[in-house]
Design a protein around this motif. Structure first.
Motif, mmCIF file in Angstrom:
data_model
loop_
_atom_site.group_PDB
_atom_site.id
_atom_site.type_symbol
_atom_site.label_atom_id
_atom_site.label_comp_id
_atom_site.label_asym_id
_atom_site.label_seq_id
_atom_site.Cartn_x
_atom_site.Cartn_y
_atom_site.Cartn_z
ATOM 1 N N MET A 183 -61.147 -18.652 63.581
ATOM 2 C CA MET A 183 -62.486 -18.178 63.947
ATOM 3 C C MET A 183 -63.140 -17.418 62.788
ATOM 4 S SD MET A 183 -63.722 -15.260 66.578
ATOM 5 C CE MET A 183 -63.407 -14.061 65.308
ATOM 6 N N THR A 184 -62.390 -16.516 62.162
ATOM 7 C CA THR A 184 -62.990 -15.715 61.083
ATOM 8 C C THR A 184 -63.339 -16.584 59.875
ATOM 9 O OG1 THR A 184 -60.757 -15.061 60.426
ATOM 10 C CG2 THR A 184 -62.029 -13.464 61.688
ATOM 11 N N ARG A 185 -62.581 -17.656 59.660
ATOM 12 C CA ARG A 185 -62.906 -18.580 58.554
ATOM 13 C C ARG A 185 -64.274 -19.223 58.807
ATOM 14 N NH1 ARG A 185 -62.605 -23.842 57.963
ATOM 15 N NH2 ARG A 185 -62.561 -24.688 55.849
ATOM 16 N N GLU A 186 -64.481 -19.664 60.072
ATOM 17 C CA GLU A 186 -65.769 -20.285 60.443
ATOM 18 C C GLU A 186 -66.917 -19.267 60.351
ATOM 19 O OE1 GLU A 186 -66.728 -23.425 61.372
ATOM 20 O OE2 GLU A 186 -64.733 -24.105 60.773
ATOM 21 N N VAL A 187 -66.652 -18.050 60.837
ATOM 22 C CA VAL A 187 -67.681 -16.997 60.798
ATOM 23 C C VAL A 187 -68.051 -16.710 59.340
ATOM 24 C CG1 VAL A 187 -68.131 -14.537 61.263
ATOM 25 C CG2 VAL A 187 -67.049 -15.947 63.011
ATOM 26 N N ARG A 188 -67.020 -16.649 58.475
ATOM 27 C CA ARG A 188 -67.240 -16.377 57.045
ATOM 28 C C ARG A 188 -68.142 -17.447 56.422
ATOM 29 N NH1 ARG A 188 -64.192 -18.445 53.200
ATOM 30 N NH2 ARG A 188 -64.397 -17.624 51.092
ATOM 31 N N LEU A 189 -67.832 -18.738 56.701
ATOM 32 C CA LEU A 189 -68.633 -19.840 56.144
ATOM 33 C C LEU A 189 -70.068 -19.793 56.657
ATOM 34 C CD1 LEU A 189 -66.071 -22.810 56.355
ATOM 35 C CD2 LEU A 189 -66.937 -21.732 54.279
ATOM 36 N N ILE A 195 -65.520 -9.524 57.514
ATOM 37 C CA ILE A 195 -64.431 -10.382 58.004
ATOM 38 C C ILE A 195 -63.119 -9.599 58.068
ATOM 39 C CG2 ILE A 195 -63.016 -12.427 57.458
ATOM 40 C CD1 ILE A 195 -65.824 -13.068 58.631
ATOM 41 N N ASN A 196 -62.873 -8.758 57.073
ATOM 42 C CA ASN A 196 -61.644 -7.951 57.075
ATOM 43 C C ASN A 196 -61.601 -7.016 58.284
ATOM 44 O OD1 ASN A 196 -60.681 -9.129 54.791
ATOM 45 N ND2 ASN A 196 -61.409 -7.538 53.392
ATOM 46 N N ARG A 197 -62.771 -6.418 58.609
ATOM 47 C CA ARG A 197 -62.820 -5.500 59.759
ATOM 48 C C ARG A 197 -62.603 -6.259 61.075
ATOM 49 N NH1 ARG A 197 -67.188 -3.442 57.071
ATOM 50 N NH2 ARG A 197 -68.663 -4.255 58.606
ATOM 51 N N ILE A 198 -63.230 -7.440 61.189
ATOM 52 C CA ILE A 198 -63.060 -8.244 62.425
ATOM 53 C C ILE A 198 -61.595 -8.642 62.576
ATOM 54 C CG2 ILE A 198 -63.623 -10.436 63.567
ATOM 55 C CD1 ILE A 198 -66.445 -10.239 62.326
#
Length: 447
Positions: A31-37, A53-56
């Motif tokens: 999920m965080t990879r997709e959010v990052r992109l 992203i680190n905080r999430i």
């Protein structure tokens, strides 16, 4: 709406995790990879994305998720809170001086919409805070800038202080503040000169104006559609002038939205207002939590209620409620309601504020054509007073006359009459006149 592409991508990513009874570390990673992109594509500053992203990740694989009864929902709550914090967390209110007038200095590059925003802000202060603002025309370089501000003053029926284009901007600003004190005005909003790019002469002049009038607020107006450039401009102006807040214009445009998500982190200064359209009442206080909700498709009920309170007449609303209860709702009432709703702004924007509207069948990606609404108004206005009160009178001959008078077809007239009847039935059911029956869904007419 602003953030449209980002919003769609984030909602699709988050949907995959929503209903999960268990959320693994791998789920969070994906999920965080997709959010990052999605954020990088929306032109959000790289360092800002990395830290978000680190905080999430840190929170999403921690105890608050793993021990939750609804881990999927908990992850979304974390994403919403972190997005909101990124944009400033709490709403940053406009300053009020201990002794009036409160002085606001508007700065920014040429083309960002500074002069129009000056007018919008004055209108907002008068309409929502019952203040009396004075506008000061200190842009003596751009052709017709003084005329533009004076025209806005006339449109809004607000005073404008001007000395034409030959005077010194520092003197104009100083005299404007003196006049506001003498005439007991609450606010002075100083419209300063912009340039096509940042230069030393511009900054020196702005620094001189700031030193002379000692403003309570220095608002930087930036165009949200310029993405990362808007963040760079904000950083530069902040270094030179120590701005107190940002006004984002064109946030209603088809923008990637990165500016709104990066500015607070990069400058440390809050976004105070957002321009949501070209009209002079389309400036909204910026609420980071509400914007995070909109981006994640959770709606924005509070803004919708505020819009309704300023646009809808309370007495009319009570009368309408009574008519709905007794099912005596007529086409005249329908016309009045359409007018009140349209005062609140474009319908597709209002739909964005309704939680889950983007997932409702028939409303997802609904393209609400304002022209079609004008057709509906034309049909109703082509009816006689008696026909509006008693639609049952409208036979084939009358339908032809109404279609001709409104520039529409008999099929469109039939469709509106059918939907009006369905709506009345639904009102009866909702107010308990026909308990036990399920109401049909109402489509927007002609859609």
């Amino acid at each position: 709406m602003a953030f449209e592409g980002l919003s769609d991508r984030l909602q699709n990513t988050i949907k995959k995790i929503t209903g999960k009874g268990k959320v693994s570390e791998q789920d969070v990673k994906e999920m965080t990879r997709e959010v990052r992109l999605a954020l990088l594509e929306a032109d959000v500053n790289f360092k800002v994305v990395k830290s978000l992203i680190n905080r999430i990740k840190e929170r999403a694989v921690g105890a608050e998720v793993m021990e939750s009864l609804t881990p999927g929902q908990q992850v979304i709550k974390i994403v919403k809170e972190e997005l909101s914090d990124l944009m400033g967390g709490d709403q940053s209110k406009i300053a009020v001086a201990d002794r009036p007038p409160t002085v606001i200095m508007m700065v920014g590059l040429q083309g960002a919409g500074k002069t129009t925003t000056t007018g919008k802000l004055a209108n907002h202060l008068r309409k929502n805070h019952n203040r009396t603002p004075l506008l000061a025309a200190c842009d003596v370089y751009r052709p017709a800038a003084v005329d533009q501000l004076e025209t806005l003053g006339k449109q809004l029926d607000l005073p404008v202080y001007s000395q034409g284009t030959e005077a010194n901007p520092v003197d104009i600003a100083t005299e404007a503040v003196k006049q506001a004190k003498a005439e007991h005005q609450d606010y002075v909003i100083v419209d300063t000169a912009g340039r096509l790019h940042i230069d030393e002469a511009l900054m020196n002049e702005l620094t001189d104006i700031k030193a002379a009038i000692k403003p309570d607020e220095v608002f930087l107006v930036v165009d949200a559609m310029t993405g990362q450039d808007a963040v760079n401009v904000a950083e530069h102006f902040n270094e030179q002038l120590d701005i107190t807040g940002v006004v984002l214009t064109k946030l209603d445009g088809d923008t990637r939205g990165g500016a709104a998500l990066s500015i607070k982190s990069v400058t440390g200064k809050p976004i105070k207002f957002a321009g949501m359209g070209e009209k002079l009442d389309e400036l909204e206080p910026f609420h980071p939590d509400r914007m995070a909700s909109r981006i994640l498709g959770m709606g924005d009920v509070l803004t919708l209620i505020e819009k309704a309170q300023t646009s809808v007449d309370e007495q009319q609303a009570k009368e309408l409620e009574e008519k709905m209860r007794t099912a005596s709702f007529t086409f005249d009432d329908f016309l009045e309601q359409m007018g009140q709703v349209r005062k609140m702004g474009p319908l597709d924007e209002l739909l964005d504020m309704i939680p889950g509207a983007n997932k409702m069948k028939g409303l997802k990606n609904a393209q609400i054509d304002e022209k079609q609404l004008s057709h509906i108004e034309a049909i109703v206005q082509s009816m006689t007073k008696k026909e509006r009160q008693e639609p049952g009178l409208i036979n084939a001959g009358r339908k032809k006359r109404i279609a001709k008078g409104s520039g529409t077809t008999v099929a469109q007239v039939n469709r509106l009459l059918k939907q009006f009847n369905e709506m009345k039935k639904m009102m009866k059911q909702m107010t308990g006149s026909q308990k036990g029956k399920k109401g049909k869904g109402m489509n927007f007419p002609f859609m």
